[in-house]
Design an enzyme around this catalytic site. Structure first.
Site, PDB file in Angstrom:
ATOM      1  N   ASP A 141     -15.297   3.423   2.867  1.00 14.10           N
ATOM      2  CA  ASP A 141     -15.158   2.022   3.260  1.00 14.10           C
ATOM      3  C   ASP A 141     -16.432   1.210   2.994  1.00 14.10           C
ATOM      4  O   ASP A 141     -16.450   0.001   3.179  1.00 14.10           O
ATOM      5  CB  ASP A 141     -14.796   1.918   4.754  1.00 14.10           C
ATOM      6  N   ARG A 188       0.826  -1.222   0.000  1.00 15.64           N
ATOM      7  CA  ARG A 188       0.000   0.000   0.000  1.00 15.64           C
ATOM      8  C   ARG A 188       0.855   1.266   0.000  1.00 15.64           C
ATOM      9  O   ARG A 188       1.917   1.317   0.608  1.00 15.64           O
ATOM     10  CB  ARG A 188      -0.975  -0.037   1.181  1.00 15.64           C
TER      11      ARG A 188
HETATM   12  C1  S3P Z   1      -9.397   5.711   7.948  1.00 13.08           C
HETATM   13  C2  S3P Z   1      -9.492   6.478   6.822  1.00 13.08           C
HETATM   14  C3  S3P Z   1      -9.789   5.929   5.495  1.00 13.08           C
HETATM   15  C4  S3P Z   1     -10.437   4.574   5.589  1.00 13.08           C
HETATM   16  C5  S3P Z   1      -9.718   3.676   6.526  1.00 13.08           C
HETATM   17  C6  S3P Z   1      -9.668   4.262   7.916  1.00 13.08           C
HETATM   18  C7  S3P Z   1      -9.021   6.348   9.218  1.00 13.08           C
HETATM   19  O1  S3P Z   1      -8.585   5.805   4.761  1.00 13.08           O
HETATM   20  O2  S3P Z   1     -10.500   3.977   4.315  1.00 13.08           O
HETATM   21  O3  S3P Z   1     -10.360   2.411   6.589  1.00 13.08           O
HETATM   22  O4  S3P Z   1      -9.149   5.729  10.280  1.00 13.08           O
HETATM   23  O5  S3P Z   1      -8.588   7.498   9.173  1.00 13.08           O
HETATM   24  P1  S3P Z   1      -7.964   7.067   3.978  1.00 13.08           P
HETATM   25  O6  S3P Z   1      -7.747   8.098   4.969  1.00 13.08           O
HETATM   26  O7  S3P Z   1      -6.665   6.607   3.402  1.00 13.08           O
HETATM   27  O8  S3P Z   1      -8.977   7.396   2.923  1.00 13.08           O
END
Ligand code: S3P
Length: 425
Positions: free
Chosen positions: A311, A118
């Site tokens: 999500d 990732r």
């Molecule tokens: C999250 C933010 C999201 C989400 C992840 C959890 C967080 O990711 O997809 O499951 O806890 O801040 P991104 O910030 O990369 O979009």
């Protein structure tokens, strides 16, 4: 006529994953003891606990969902003696890197094969601009990351993509900087970090698309009850919304407007979803969600709607497959770099099940109502949300489906298969 499913009852889903991660990290930085109820005891969040313990923080488990954390204050962490294993958890690695960038020592953070694929350049770039020295594979864009923290400077950072993880990482580093840090978001992402920092006495100012955090000397401990996770609830909301006659209640769910995009979209598709007893807990809006199932129609999901349901797209694909008509979701290219490529994964597996669908570089379309092919074998790609979505599709359409690797569900929702069986009979 084929068999139909009956969906009814009350389902209590576990605590919010995003807030649980943040509670552990922020309580560790506070001075004094924090009490956290409603904690999510899942693989991902326990990785964050492990990271903070490796830095010398005392974590006491009162029960699986209640923990006490003896914070070390912002500047008394110990250098971890070994590599930190973030497992599957992007949140542990990305938000954790913000704290680690400010520590006067070296930390190496790695993870499982999925996490090691990732993108990390998105945190490495701003944290490096602030003064941290971070190296990683592939020109410092992939884990493991080696973080040499130090004195940080304030920056103004315009994020190319909306990401609460990146924003939170920069904000936490900003608490240690020599001047304020401003993050500019293209679209509003979840603001749990900002809310929690405010409650802990930090100065955080939100103005339109900008959020500024001021350097802090100390944080007050937390005493909070974490609401149930709307992302976990969403699998049940989709199930109940798609099955005519269903009645389902999910109590105590966090309904922060930056997380409720799925509910707006389901309502637009014709779902009857009510918020009962709206209240506030731990600085977050909370409600009991009640769904009455009836037939759904199609919809278009626009790019600006995506951050608030990022999500939930795999679950939304299931609602789209159960709905009558063609649903399209665009502006969701971020889904390609989640725990799996969620666009590719859902289109491939829905197709295997006989659902009419297709992909775009930044999204997908699904045409329902689907007639699921019996006895097919489908893949989870080691991604908890793909596995749970496919299980919901199987339950909603009353067709058994074999799913490879459902163990990954434990990263966010231990006990999900049993709960699904209880409400869908
Ligand atoms: C999250 C933010 C999201 C989400 C992840 C959890 C967080 O990711 O997809 O499951 O806890 O801040 P991104 O910030 O990369 O979009």
């Amino acid at each position: 006529m084929g068999k139909t499913v009956k969906v009814s009852g009350t389902v209590t889903v576990p605590g919010d994953k995003s807030i649980s991660h943040r509670a552990v990290m922020l309580a560790s930085m506070a001075e004094g003891q924090s009490r956290i109820q409603g904690f999510l005891p899942a693989e991902d969040t326990l990785r964050t606990v492990g990271m903070m313990i490796a830095m010398g923080v005392g974590v006491q488990e009162v029960s699986p969902t209640e923990i006490r954390i003896r914070g070390r204050g912002m500047r008394a962490f110990e250098e971890p003696q070994d590599v930190i294993d973030a497992g599957n958890s992007g949140t542990t690695m990305r938000i954790g890197a913000g704290i680690l960038s400010a520590q006067p020592f070296v930390t190496i953070v790695s993870g499982d094969p999925y996490l090691r694929r990732r993108p990390m350049g998105r945190i490495v770039r701003p944290l490096t601009r602030m003064g941290a020295v971070i190296t990683g594979r592939k020109e410092n864009t992939l884990p493991p990351l080696c973080i040499r923290g130090g004195t940080l400077r304030g920056v103004r950072y315009e994020m190319p993509v909306a990401s609460a993880q990146v924003k939170s990482s920069i904000l936490l580093a900003g608490l240690y900087a020599d001047s304020p840090v401003t993050v500019v978001e293209p679209l509003p992402s979840r603001d749990h970090t900002e809310r929690m920092l405010l409650s802990m006495g930090a100065r955080v100012v939100q103005e339109g698309k900008e959020v500024t955090v001021y350097p802090a000397e100390r944080l007050h401990p937390l005493s909070m009850a974490i609401p149930a996770d709307i992302s976990s609830a969403s699998f049940f909301l989709v199930l109940a919304a798609s099955v005519p006659g269903a009645i389902l209640r999910v109590p105590g769910v966090g309904v922060n407007p930056r997380r409720t995009g799925l509910i707006s979209v389901l309502r637009r598709m014709g779902a009857d979803i009510q918020f009962e007893s709206p209240r506030e807990e731990g600085g977050e809006p909370v409600a009991d969600i009640v769904v009455h199932g009836r037939g759904l129609g199609p919809t278009q999901v626009a790019p600006e709607e995506v951050p608030a349901l990022i999500d939930e797209v795999p679950a939304l694909c299931v609602a789209a497959a159960m709905a009558e008509g063609r649903t399209e979701i665009r502006g969701a290219a971020e889904l390609r770099v989640k725990e799996s490529d969620r666009i590719g994964a859902m289109v491939k597996e829905l197709s295997t099940l006989g659902v009419s669908c297709g992909e775009y570089p930044d999204g997908l379309w699904v045409k329902g109502p689907a007639r699921i092919t019996r006895g097919q074998r489908v893949e989870s790609y080691g991604d908890h949300r793909i596995a749970m979505s496919l299980m919901v599709l199987s339950a909603a359409s009353c067709v058994p489906v074999k799913i490879s690797d459902t163990a990954c569900i434990a990263t966010s929702f231990p006990g999900f298969p049993e709960m699904l069986q209880e409400v869908a009979r």
